[in-house]
Design a protein around this motif. Structure first.
Motif, mmCIF file in Angstrom:
data_model
loop_
_atom_site.group_PDB
_atom_site.id
_atom_site.type_symbol
_atom_site.label_atom_id
_atom_site.label_comp_id
_atom_site.label_asym_id
_atom_site.label_seq_id
_atom_site.Cartn_x
_atom_site.Cartn_y
_atom_site.Cartn_z
ATOM 1 N N VAL A 353 0.820 -1.207 0.000
ATOM 2 C CA VAL A 353 0.000 0.000 0.000
ATOM 3 C C VAL A 353 0.854 1.257 0.000
ATOM 4 O O VAL A 353 0.518 2.262 -0.643
ATOM 5 C CB VAL A 353 -1.000 -0.005 1.180
ATOM 6 C CG1 VAL A 353 -0.311 0.185 2.518
ATOM 7 C CG2 VAL A 353 -2.085 1.040 0.967
ATOM 8 N N THR A 354 1.988 1.235 0.704
ATOM 9 C CA THR A 354 2.856 2.415 0.725
ATOM 10 C C THR A 354 3.603 2.595 -0.591
ATOM 11 O O THR A 354 3.987 3.711 -0.940
ATOM 12 C CB THR A 354 3.855 2.340 1.898
ATOM 13 O OG1 THR A 354 4.572 1.108 1.834
ATOM 14 C CG2 THR A 354 3.128 2.432 3.228
ATOM 15 N N ALA A 355 3.785 1.513 -1.348
ATOM 16 C CA ALA A 355 4.408 1.630 -2.672
ATOM 17 C C ALA A 355 3.448 2.245 -3.680
ATOM 18 O O ALA A 355 3.881 2.789 -4.702
ATOM 19 C CB ALA A 355 4.862 0.261 -3.152
ATOM 20 N N GLY A 356 2.137 2.159 -3.404
ATOM 21 C CA GLY A 356 1.152 2.743 -4.308
ATOM 22 C C GLY A 356 0.147 1.774 -4.886
ATOM 23 O O GLY A 356 -0.682 2.159 -5.711
ATOM 24 N N HIS A 357 0.179 0.513 -4.458
ATOM 25 C CA HIS A 357 -0.800 -0.451 -4.958
ATOM 26 C C HIS A 357 -2.225 -0.031 -4.580
ATOM 27 O O HIS A 357 -2.448 0.602 -3.548
ATOM 28 C CB HIS A 357 -0.515 -1.841 -4.386
ATOM 29 C CG HIS A 357 0.559 -2.590 -5.113
ATOM 30 N ND1 HIS A 357 0.430 -2.977 -6.432
ATOM 31 C CD2 HIS A 357 1.777 -3.036 -4.705
ATOM 32 C CE1 HIS A 357 1.522 -3.639 -6.796
ATOM 33 N NE2 HIS A 357 2.362 -3.677 -5.778
ATOM 34 N N ASP A 358 -3.157 -0.449 -5.407
ATOM 35 C CA ASP A 358 -4.576 -0.128 -5.188
ATOM 36 C C ASP A 358 -5.330 -1.261 -4.507
ATOM 37 O O ASP A 358 -6.531 -1.119 -4.212
ATOM 38 C CB ASP A 358 -5.242 0.190 -6.527
ATOM 39 C CG ASP A 358 -4.522 1.309 -7.246
ATOM 40 O OD1 ASP A 358 -4.571 2.441 -6.746
ATOM 41 O OD2 ASP A 358 -3.879 1.043 -8.286
ATOM 42 N N GLY A 359 -4.674 -2.368 -4.279
ATOM 43 C CA GLY A 359 -5.304 -3.504 -3.630
ATOM 44 C C GLY A 359 -4.331 -4.653 -3.537
ATOM 45 O O GLY A 359 -3.211 -4.593 -4.061
ATOM 46 N N THR A 360 -4.751 -5.701 -2.857
ATOM 47 C CA THR A 360 -3.867 -6.841 -2.625
ATOM 48 C C THR A 360 -4.662 -8.123 -2.676
ATOM 49 O O THR A 360 -5.893 -8.121 -2.659
ATOM 50 C CB THR A 360 -3.168 -6.702 -1.266
ATOM 51 O OG1 THR A 360 -2.147 -7.694 -1.159
ATOM 52 C CG2 THR A 360 -4.153 -6.871 -0.111
ATOM 53 N N TRP A 361 -3.958 -9.236 -2.712
ATOM 54 C CA TRP A 361 -4.569 -10.571 -2.762
ATOM 55 C C TRP A 361 -4.432 -11.276 -1.423
ATOM 56 O O TRP A 361 -3.407 -11.167 -0.735
ATOM 57 C CB TRP A 361 -3.865 -11.418 -3.814
ATOM 58 C CG TRP A 361 -4.446 -11.303 -5.182
ATOM 59 C CD1 TRP A 361 -5.286 -10.333 -5.650
ATOM 60 C CD2 TRP A 361 -4.217 -12.193 -6.276
ATOM 61 N NE1 TRP A 361 -5.585 -10.573 -6.972
ATOM 62 C CE2 TRP A 361 -4.954 -11.702 -7.373
ATOM 63 C CE3 TRP A 361 -3.465 -13.352 -6.431
ATOM 64 C CZ2 TRP A 361 -4.950 -12.347 -8.616
ATOM 65 C CZ3 TRP A 361 -3.458 -13.989 -7.663
ATOM 66 C CH2 TRP A 361 -4.202 -13.487 -8.743
ATOM 67 N N ILE A 362 -5.457 -12.072 -1.104
ATOM 68 C CA ILE A 362 -5.388 -12.984 0.027
ATOM 69 C C ILE A 362 -5.925 -14.339 -0.435
ATOM 70 O O ILE A 362 -6.681 -14.433 -1.397
ATOM 71 C CB ILE A 362 -6.196 -12.479 1.246
ATOM 72 C CG1 ILE A 362 -7.691 -12.352 0.899
ATOM 73 C CG2 ILE A 362 -5.631 -11.157 1.748
ATOM 74 C CD1 ILE A 362 -8.574 -12.058 2.102
ATOM 75 N N ALA A 363 -5.534 -15.399 0.296
ATOM 76 C CA ALA A 363 -5.977 -16.744 -0.072
ATOM 77 C C ALA A 363 -6.892 -17.356 0.976
ATOM 78 O O ALA A 363 -7.436 -18.435 0.756
ATOM 79 C CB ALA A 363 -4.772 -17.661 -0.280
#
Length: 540
Positions: A353-363
């Protein structure tokens, strides 16, 4: 039945009336007859590119598309309804319980996966289509073990990942040729659900895997245009997120977005497949030998460069830059170990998130709260398209940087062998994702283990102890570890462990590693599903 189309599996008889209607089969045939020759030519182009890499031609940004990268005026389509905020995406296979739990997880979206987390038995593929059809219509409720499962009032937005261009679907042939697995997965879902999804204001949305060239993205775009016209839907309704999970695609991010720009919803850091591709594409480069898998983190040179470039590229073109999957899963029986694992997840999501991503994945649904908290605290709006990362300057050399701190250890070799054996055995048995040592392993992570073992043998790597990694050493460890795989991965069968051991031994002996273990082992699944063994060209 449609002329020229054959379904070579008894499984299909159960779903014939529901999925394999004349209309659906006609759609499959039309897509195959229109686009199969292009797919085959693109697969040949992959082989040609690999020969150039083997000959020492370095990967670089394509000179013929420099004008696309330099033109600031073009942007991709606006987010589809429900895709404006994708801060947490849960992923997993398409079995009925998983679909309900994922849609109810609290994540913003659910990527239903026909690819790396699904072993493509025909039953898995067909039942997955039925489950998604029922979910779209909110008719997926069922009971298991006395427990009721049903959708919540506001389930996650559904995205679907078909299999990659390299895979065939041998249980369905058109004019005596196997169907593309990509077309099979996409077409059945689209044909049966697209209009329902539009009516609900949620799609149809896709994730596109394993591409290696912008012309492969163009093929998808052409298929989208054809499909929308075929069923009478306005063009540019579909949205697709592309996984950047091959090294060549890392040099063509803008071109891939450009080809799909009217259907694009961004790019995703497919981190595990990207590491696999980094090793595979540089198979002839002794300088590209990597240390233990655990040491190839997101902060090493080539991975960090890839992430920064992806975020900059997506935000420049006003689409989502999605983060990747943390492999850790909850550890229920050891609170201290669980806290260590979840802290790794927190650190990973904070980095994204601090790098600038707009979302992430979880399993896993239990990780939703952790990922959601990190993104809620650090991303106040629905996305970070405004974070342009104009500070980023990534050269070709940065994407090829092999300065990866770490060692090759006996523990790393053992873990690779155990993972390869357990996952391959599970896959042949019909299970495409398994927990091992509190990590979720799928085809992508298993592929890393396979090609690392090959690479270490090929280039005479030495352990930190000084011991060389030889064929005899690998064979001995395979024989030692194979008997314990059934305990490590409950549910796998002994005959499948034998298949996995023989396969791994063959792989480390080859001049070059196979492109995909899934392609190599697909004949086992096809023959089990009723396909004539004589028809299968691949050697078992």
């Amino acid at each position: 039945m449609v002329k020229g189309v054959k379904v070579h599996s008894k499984v299909a008889q159960q779903a014939q009336a529901e999925l394999f209607t004349d209309g659906a089969l006609g759609f499959l045939a039309a897509l195959h007859r229109t686009f199969e020759s292009t797919r085959q030519s693109l697969l040949v182009a992959r082989e040609d590119a690999q020969r150039r890499f083997d000959a020492g031609v370095p990967l670089d940004f394509p000179p013929e598309t420099a004008h696309i990268r330099a033109d600031p005026s073009w942007h991709c389509a606006p987010p589809g309804p429900g895709l404006e905020d994708r801060r947490v995406e849960i992923t997993g296979p398409t079995d009925r319980k998983m679909v309900i739990n994922a849609l109810n997880s609290g994540a913003k979206t659910f990527m239903a996966d026909f690819e790396d987390s699904s072993a493509p038995t025909f039953a898995n593929m067909v039942n997955g289509q039925i489950n998604l059809r029922d979910a779209v219509r909110r008719k997926i409720d069922f009971e298991s073990g006395g427990k009721q499962y049903k959708l919540s009032a506001q389930p996650a937005v559904l995205l679907v990942r078909p299999r990659g261009w390299h895979l065939d679907e041998p249980r369905v042939t058109v004019d005596n040729a196997p169907l593309s697995a990509s077309i099979f997965d996409f077409a059945l879902y689209f044909y049966h659900n697209a209009k329902e999804l539009v009516k609900a204001g949620r799609g149809p949305y896709f994730y596109l895997p394993k591409m290696e060239h912008y012309l492969e993205a163009r093929l998808w775009n052409d298929i989208f245009l054809f499909a929308q016209s075929y069923i009478g839907m306005p063009h540019n309704t579909i949205r697709a997120t592309v996984l950047i999970e091959t090294l060549p695609a890392g040099f063509q991010m803008e071109e891939i977005l450009f080809e799909l720009r009217n259907h694009s919803s961004g790019l995703n850091c497919g981190r595990w497949d990207y590491i696999f591709s980094f090793i595979k594409k540089r198979r002839a480069d002794r300088s590209a030998v990597l240390p233990d898998r655990k040491d190839v983190t997101m902060t090493v040179g080539f991975m960090d460069a890839y992430v920064r470039l992806l975020i900059q590229t997506c935000h420049k073109r006003k689409v989502a830059a999605m983060g990747g999957m943390s492999a850790q899963i909850p550890i229920k029986d050891d609170p201290k170990a669980n806290e260590v694992a979840m802290n790794k997840v927190r650190a990973d999501k904070l980095r994204e998130v601090t790098a600038g991503h707009d979302g992430t994945w979880i399993a896993h649904p239990l990780i939703n709260g952790i990922a959601r908290q990190i993104f809620d605290e650090n991303m106040l709006g629905p996305n970070q398209y405004h974070v342009l990362r104009q500070d980023v300057k990534v050269a070709a050399a940065d994407l090829l940087n092999t300065n990866v701190p770490g060692k090759i250890t006996e523990e790393g070799v053992r873990e690779n062998i155990s993972c390869s054996l357990a996952y391959t055995a599970a896959w042949v048995g019909g299970n495409g994702c398994i927990p091992l040592n509190y990590l979720m392993e799928d085809a992508a992570t298993a592929e890393i283990t396979r090609v690392q073992l090959w690479q270490w043998v090929r280039y005479g790597a030495r352990l930190d102890s000084g011991k060389p990694v030889t064929l005899e050493y690998i064979d001995g460890l395979v024989e030692e570890l194979a008997p314990g795989i059934k305990k490590l991965a409950p549910g796998v069968k002994e005959e499948h462990v034998k298949v996995a051991a023989e396969y791994l031994k063959r792989q480390v002996r080859q001049q070059w590693p196979s492109e995909f273990l899934t392609s190599d082992l697909m004949p086992y699944l096809a023959i089990a599903d009723g396909v004539d063994p004589a028809w299968q060209k691949a050697a078992l």
